[in-house]
Write an enzyme that holds these catalytic residues in place. Structure first.
Site, PDB file in Angstrom:
ATOM      1  N   LYS A   1      56.774  28.941  96.681  1.00  0.00           N
ATOM      2  CA  LYS A   1      55.813  29.350  95.256  1.00  0.00           C
ATOM      3  C   LYS A   1      56.499  30.890  95.026  1.00  0.00           C
ATOM      4  O   LYS A   1      55.882  31.828  95.449  1.00  0.00           O
ATOM      5  CB  LYS A   1      54.561  29.380  95.695  1.00  0.00           C
ATOM      6  CG  LYS A   1      53.595  29.560  94.433  1.00  0.00           C
ATOM      7  CD  LYS A   1      52.367  30.259  94.331  1.00  0.00           C
ATOM      8  CE  LYS A   1      52.450  31.779  94.352  1.00  0.00           C
ATOM      9  NZ  LYS A   1      52.862  32.292  93.235  1.00  0.00           N
TER      10      LYS A   1
ATOM     11  N   CYS B   1      59.075  47.808  98.834  1.00  0.00           N
ATOM     12  CA  CYS B   1      58.079  47.706 100.007  1.00  0.00           C
ATOM     13  C   CYS B   1      58.682  48.856 100.967  1.00  0.00           C
ATOM     14  O   CYS B   1      58.214  49.621 101.966  1.00  0.00           O
ATOM     15  CB  CYS B   1      57.889  46.586 100.832  1.00  0.00           C
ATOM     16  SG  CYS B   1      59.205  46.038 101.588  1.00  0.00           S
TER      17      CYS B   1
ATOM     18  N   GLU C   1      48.592  52.257  98.186  1.00  0.00           N
ATOM     19  CA  GLU C   1      50.114  51.999  97.754  1.00  0.00           C
ATOM     20  C   GLU C   1      50.130  52.158  96.291  1.00  0.00           C
ATOM     21  O   GLU C   1      49.592  51.316  95.704  1.00  0.00           O
ATOM     22  CB  GLU C   1      50.373  50.635  98.370  1.00  0.00           C
ATOM     23  CG  GLU C   1      51.817  50.189  98.315  1.00  0.00           C
ATOM     24  CD  GLU C   1      52.243  49.129  98.686  1.00  0.00           C
ATOM     25  OE1 GLU C   1      51.498  47.997  98.792  1.00  0.00           O
ATOM     26  OE2 GLU C   1      53.486  48.724  99.074  1.00  0.00           O
TER      27      GLU C   1
ATOM     28  N   SER D   1      51.339  41.653  99.061  1.00  0.00           N
ATOM     29  CA  SER D   1      50.314  43.098  99.386  1.00  0.00           C
ATOM     30  C   SER D   1      49.443  42.646 100.515  1.00  0.00           C
ATOM     31  O   SER D   1      49.365  41.438 101.098  1.00  0.00           O
ATOM     32  CB  SER D   1      49.404  43.005  98.230  1.00  0.00           C
ATOM     33  OG  SER D   1      48.609  41.980  97.913  1.00  0.00           O
TER      34      SER D   1
ATOM     35  N   PHE E   1      56.676  40.117  93.359  1.00  0.00           N
ATOM     36  CA  PHE E   1      57.418  40.003  92.199  1.00  0.00           C
ATOM     37  C   PHE E   1      58.608  41.130  92.587  1.00  0.00           C
ATOM     38  O   PHE E   1      59.506  41.097  91.641  1.00  0.00           O
ATOM     39  CB  PHE E   1      56.524  40.683  91.055  1.00  0.00           C
ATOM     40  CG  PHE E   1      56.258  42.162  90.963  1.00  0.00           C
ATOM     41  CD1 PHE E   1      57.564  43.119  90.689  1.00  0.00           C
ATOM     42  CD2 PHE E   1      55.196  42.701  91.778  1.00  0.00           C
ATOM     43  CE1 PHE E   1      57.011  44.461  90.811  1.00  0.00           C
ATOM     44  CE2 PHE E   1      54.961  44.041  91.805  1.00  0.00           C
ATOM     45  CZ  PHE E   1      56.008  44.856  91.375  1.00  0.00           C
TER      46      PHE E   1
ATOM     47  N   GLU F   1      54.611  34.685  90.030  1.00  0.00           N
ATOM     48  CA  GLU F   1      54.339  34.084  88.618  1.00  0.00           C
ATOM     49  C   GLU F   1      54.719  34.966  87.800  1.00  0.00           C
ATOM     50  O   GLU F   1      55.014  34.851  86.458  1.00  0.00           O
ATOM     51  CB  GLU F   1      52.858  33.523  88.539  1.00  0.00           C
ATOM     52  CG  GLU F   1      52.120  34.860  88.362  1.00  0.00           C
ATOM     53  CD  GLU F   1      51.559  35.286  89.962  1.00  0.00           C
ATOM     54  OE1 GLU F   1      52.403  35.187  90.798  1.00  0.00           O
ATOM     55  OE2 GLU F   1      50.325  35.468  89.968  1.00  0.00           O
TER      56      GLU F   1
END
Ligand code: NAD
Length: 507
Positions: A183, A291, A391, A236, A159, A186
């Site tokens: 993909k 990240c 994290e 992740s 995301f 979402e």
């Protein structure tokens, strides 16, 4: 029709892209895409059915038959056109991104721009997908290599960079002659879909790029489908490890770029104001949801005295809706993310860290329902604490102290993650020592977020990455192609045949 049904119908739906058509999913499972600054529902995203997902892969498989033979110049020209379209629409793309993800408008534009750079790189595919040739490896014998596309490749994105990371994936895969099934996350698929529309407008042919939406089932189908040859994942560590194991067990190539806990080292000889500004931007920008953010800072020796000034500067950052002028920090992506971050702050205190700046529950005028958390700083953090080990992915900075540069390096190398790191110093010798000894993929020297430009590849080490080859740069050409090595000799009609050669030697 009930009022509720009427409202549902007014909310736009996110489409699938299958065989060149943007189609409505027939699924019964939908999720809302929500503006994190206001909680306004922007769209509904489908969790595609198995039939739809299989149709997307089948369309990519069919398109590969012709796309793989498309001249390299034709492929390059599509991406030349595509980069132009992205440039022309960058403001609109940034606005969509800010609405669904929360980052500030200038940062959203940066997200699109870093992806655009990869599209420009894809446009230079003619110079990148080159084989090698050795002339006369034996008498009249030449050897050369072809870098041929693999087939259907797939990408699964997170995301936090809904523009840049899809653009890390499908442009390079398609430019090298593959077809693609994407993909998106979402949580924020809208800017990704606008970029996909522009790719179609730029001339990516039907079936060459397909999009499915969903969660676990979509990811597992990608890992299992026998017609998918390679999987790129960013997200992740937990999900990435699952994707890597499942995809590679099924014989696919996989590259998984995963979680992080990036540390910066501050030496006392660093330029103080530059360093403090860079630390704050990297720790709290994008609400810490990068990240390559810097959630851990190690102050070495006398640099420990800079802490009060760092905290005072952090208080000056403006928290607001991402569209507000001068906003430094927007909301985090979801209510669930906010709850998680708040829970970790509570945990930090209960485990004995000292909360010197508490960013919870800021009052943000005009955005009372937003998922906001302001800059939060902990000191007295130890490596056993949950706030150090996990994290956090929010604007929470852990400060640790070290007596020497070597102690700080040892600390970083003992952390399981190896995504990014930075050192702030004016000593070339110290910086070079750091560069040599540190076991992290991306290293910044007075550069807080050292994400490489696409002339190089994104890297990462240890728990932050699985798979040898990274996104974009030279490495991704090898990831998306199969090397074929050809050894050839030609005989004239009147060439006299010698004896039968039963050795393996070429003469
Ligand atoms: P995530 O792992 O939750 O989601 C990534 C993708 O996996 C999404 O498309 C999602 O739909 C799917 N997914 C989620 N849960 C799943 C499950 N249980 N099984 C199968 N698929 C699942 O990651 P996120 O929260 O969207 O993104 C943030 C994470 O991504 C952070 O850990 C961040 O460090 C990492 N990240 C890494 C890089 C890098 O280059 N190393 C870049 C950006 C983000």
């Amino acid at each position: 029709m009930t009022e509720q049904a009427n409202t549902q119908n007014a909310i736009p739906t996110v489409k699938l892209l299958i065989g060149g058509e943007f189609v409505e999913s027939k699924t019964t499972q939908w999720r809302e895409v929500v503006n994190p600054a206001t909680q306004q529902v922007l769209a509904r995203v489908p969790f595609a059915t198995d039939k739809e997902m299989n149709a997307a892969v089948a369309s990519a498989k069919q398109a590969f038959k012709t796309w793989r033979k498309t001249p390299i110049g034709t492929r390059a020209r599509i991406f030349l056109k595509y980069q132009q379209l992205i440039r022309e629409n960058i403001k609109e793309l940034a606005a969509i991104l800010t609405a669904e993800q929360g980052k500030t408008l200038p940062d959203a534009e940066g997200d699109v721009f870093r992806g655009l750079e990869v599209v420009e790189h894809a446009a230079s595919i003619g110079n990148l997908q080159l084989g090698e040739l050795a002339n006369n490896v034996a008498n009249g014998v030449d050897t050369y290599t072809l870098l041929q596309p693999l087939g259907v490749c797939a990408g699964i994105t997170p995301f936090n960079f809904p523009a840049m990371i899809p653009l890390w994936m499908f442009p390079m895969a398609i430019a090298t002659g593959n077809t693609f099934v994407l993909k998106p996350s979402e949580q924020d698929p809208l800017v990704t879909m606008r970029l996909v529309e522009l790719a179609v407008e730029a001339g990516v042919p039907a079936g060459v790029l397909n999009v499915i939406h969903g969660g676990v089932d979509a990811v597992n189908l990608i890992c299992d489908h026998p017609d998918i040859k390679a999987v790129s994942f960013v997200g992740s560590t937990k999900v990435g490890t699952h994707v890597y194991n499942r995809a590679t067990q099924n014989g696919k190539r996989a590259q998984c770029m995963m979680g992080a806990k990036n540390h910066a080292i501050v030496l006392p000889d660093a330029n103080k104001q530059q360093t403090l500004n860079n630390l704050l931007g990297a720790s709290f920008g994008a609400a810490g949801q990068r990240c390559m953010a810097l959630p851990v800072v190690i102050l070495v020796g006398e640099a420990q005295q800079w802490l009060p000034e760092l905290v005072e500067k952090a208080k000056t950052l403006k928290i607001s809706g991402g569209t507000e002028a001068g906003a430094d920090i927007g909301p985090v992506v979801s209510c669930a993310a906010l709850d998680r971050i708040s829970g970790l702050i509570v945990k930090g205190e209960s485990e004995g860290a000292r909360l010197v700046l508490d960013g919870r529950n800021p009052q943000v005028a005009g955005y009372e329902k937003g998922n906001f958390v302001g800059p939060t700083i902990f000191t007295d953090v130890t490596t056993e604490m949950t706030i150090y080990r996990e994290e956090i992915f929010g604007p929470v900075l852990c400060i640790l102290n070290a007596a020497t540069l070597d102690d700080a390096i040892e600390l970083i190398n003992s952390n399981p993650n190896g995504n990014g790191t930075a050192i702030f110093t004016r000593s070339g010798a110290a910086a070079r020592h750091f560069q040599e000894e540190i076991d992290v993929g991306q290293v910044g020297i007075n550069v807080p977020i050292p994400v490489p430009v696409p002339l190089f590849s994104f890297s990462g080490s240890r728990a932050s990455k699985l798979g040898d080859l990274g996104p974009y740069g030279k490495q991704v050409i090898l990831f998306y192609t199969q090397t074929k090595t050809i050894t050839q000799r030609w005989f004239d009609e009147d060439e006299v045949g010698g004896p039968v050669n039963t050795t393996i030697t070429l003469k």
